[in-house]
Design an enzyme around this catalytic site. Structure first.
Site, mmCIF file in Angstrom:
data_model
loop_
_atom_site.group_PDB
_atom_site.id
_atom_site.type_symbol
_atom_site.label_atom_id
_atom_site.label_comp_id
_atom_site.label_asym_id
_atom_site.label_seq_id
_atom_site.Cartn_x
_atom_site.Cartn_y
_atom_site.Cartn_z
ATOM 1 N N GLU A 162 0.825 -1.204 0.000
ATOM 2 C CA GLU A 162 0.000 0.000 0.000
ATOM 3 C C GLU A 162 0.865 1.263 0.000
ATOM 4 O OE1 GLU A 162 -1.936 -2.837 3.095
ATOM 5 O OE2 GLU A 162 0.015 -2.561 2.119
ATOM 6 N N CYS A 222 -2.231 -2.970 7.546
ATOM 7 C CA CYS A 222 -1.777 -2.981 8.941
ATOM 8 C C CYS A 222 -2.055 -1.636 9.599
ATOM 9 C CB CYS A 222 -0.289 -3.322 9.024
ATOM 10 S SG CYS A 222 0.794 -2.070 8.299
ATOM 11 N N CYS A 236 0.153 1.180 7.516
ATOM 12 C CA CYS A 236 -0.404 1.501 6.202
ATOM 13 C C CYS A 236 -1.729 2.241 6.300
ATOM 14 C CB CYS A 236 -0.585 0.214 5.394
ATOM 15 S SG CYS A 236 0.977 -0.541 4.897
ATOM 16 N N ARG A 273 19.084 -23.804 -3.521
ATOM 17 C CA ARG A 273 19.942 -23.645 -4.699
ATOM 18 C C ARG A 273 19.049 -23.449 -5.929
ATOM 19 N NH1 ARG A 273 21.822 -27.972 -1.926
ATOM 20 N NH2 ARG A 273 21.304 -29.558 -3.496
ATOM 21 N N GLU A 318 11.050 -32.716 4.123
ATOM 22 C CA GLU A 318 11.673 -33.569 3.112
ATOM 23 C C GLU A 318 12.134 -34.886 3.718
ATOM 24 O OE1 GLU A 318 14.617 -31.883 0.606
ATOM 25 O OE2 GLU A 318 13.325 -30.290 -0.137
ATOM 26 N N GLY A 351 11.791 -38.888 5.155
ATOM 27 C CA GLY A 351 11.383 -40.133 4.510
ATOM 28 C C GLY A 351 9.948 -40.499 4.829
#
Length: 345
Positions: A51, A74, A83, A203, A283, A285
């Site tokens: 904003e 906000c 804002c 990465r 991530e 198993g």
């Protein structure tokens, strides 16, 4: 026309993906007499809000205009000024908001402030799209625990472990690093650390230098002090129930209780929430993934099915309320499936 301009605000907001954490992605459009005066979006944490950026571009033309924004403005002083005051001082006469901000610092106060100043406010335009965009932020502030996204690559017959290091293609690996970049943390079990010795960093070419908090679940504190995950300079949190000392000062050791099935996952999430980590990519198993699903803690899951056959360690999912969100195929013949898990009342 409100929907048209709100859709534009949502499109702008997406430009901040992976860069605004722990803040939400927000876009803003200022319109006057049907003509777009200016636009803005939250570019990065600590940068001006959407904003404020749009108002600065608009200048005096903002007076009497309508502001479209996908999240409630906000009304508190943070790293940037509130804002709501900027909107009022700019002379904007109407504000269209997609969704209310559940952050306790806002939570309707922004809307109330604007209305108290005589500004017309409409709430709920493209609400579902706005909630999907900032689902992690909204969930965190509604439930005070991180949004958990699981990601696993499986063979065509459901195996999670392949004879080679990677089951999936380079294209899939690039997607995995995009997922890492759009989350604040990455979580694995110690088994993954011992077997693969991964870097667990981001990465992706669009997110050079992006930092991510690495989270290791290690009940017996078996993580090697020389593991590669310590080599990138990212913060490392190791959750354990062991009383052993750890020889690498780069790790923060957090002790939680454990039971027959391992560490108390709810305690882990409590500690992450205290650190304002709003989203975590899991991530680990199939054992860790299944535990999170069984306890109702996983919010969504990406499965990458490759054309390969064989391998070991199948992911077994219990029947439950799930929603298929997306399904697409890659040029390598891989199928990407995105599920969300319904909250149980």
């Amino acid at each position: 026309m409100d929907e048209y301009f709100m859709r534009m605000a949502l499109s702008l907001a997406k430009k901040g993906a992976g860069k605004t954490h722990p803040n939400p992605m927000v876009g803003a459009v200022i319109v006057k007499e049907g003509r777009i005066i200016s636009t803005g979006y939250h570019r990065a944490f600590g940068a001006p809000h959407a904003e404020a950026e749009a108002i600065k571009k608009a200048g005096k033309q903002a007076r009497g205009a309508t502001l479209y924004v996908n999240l409630e403005p906000c009304c508190h002083q943070g790293k940037t000024p509130p804002c709501c005051e900027a909107i009022w001082r700019a002379g904007i006469k109407r504000v269209v908001v997609a969704v209310k901000d559940p952050n306790p610092l806002v939570n309707g106060r922004g809307i109330d402030f604007l209305r108290s100043k005589g500004i017309e406010v409409r709430v709920g335009v493209l609400k579902e799209e706005a909630e999907e965009l900032n689902r992690a932020f909204l969930f965190f502030h509604r439930h005070r625990r991180p949004w958990l996204t699981g990601k696993m690559a499986l063979t065509a017959d459901g195996a999670a472990v392949w004879k080679e290091k990677y089951i999936s293609s380079p294209q899939s690996l690039l997607f995995a690093h995009w997922l890492r970049a759009t989350h604040m943390g990455i979580m694995v079990g110690v088994g993954t650390v011992l077997k693969d010795d991964p870097l667990l960093n981001v990465r992706h070419p669009r997110f050079q230098g992006k930092r991510i908090t690495k989270i290791v679940l290690d009940s017996r504190l078996r993580t090697p002090p020389q593991a590669k995950l310590f080599s990138t300079g990212d913060p490392v949190l190791i959750f354990t129930s062991s009383g052993k000392t750890f020889q690498n000062p780069a790790a923060e050791i957090i002790r939680v209780s454990s039971g027959e099935k391992g560490l108390c996952l709810k305690e882990v999430l409590y500690h992450l929430a205290r650190r304002n980590i709003i989203s975590v990519l899991v991530e680990g198993g199939p054992t860790l993934m299944a535990s999170l699903i069984e306890e109702g803690l996983l919010n969504e899951l990406y499965l990458v099915h490759t054309p390969k056959i064989g391998g070991e360690k199948r992911l077994v999912l219990r029947p439950g309320p799930v929603v298929l969100k997306k399904h697409w195929c890659s040029s390598q013949g891989e199928h990407y499936i995105n599920f969300s898990f319904k909250e149980e009342k």
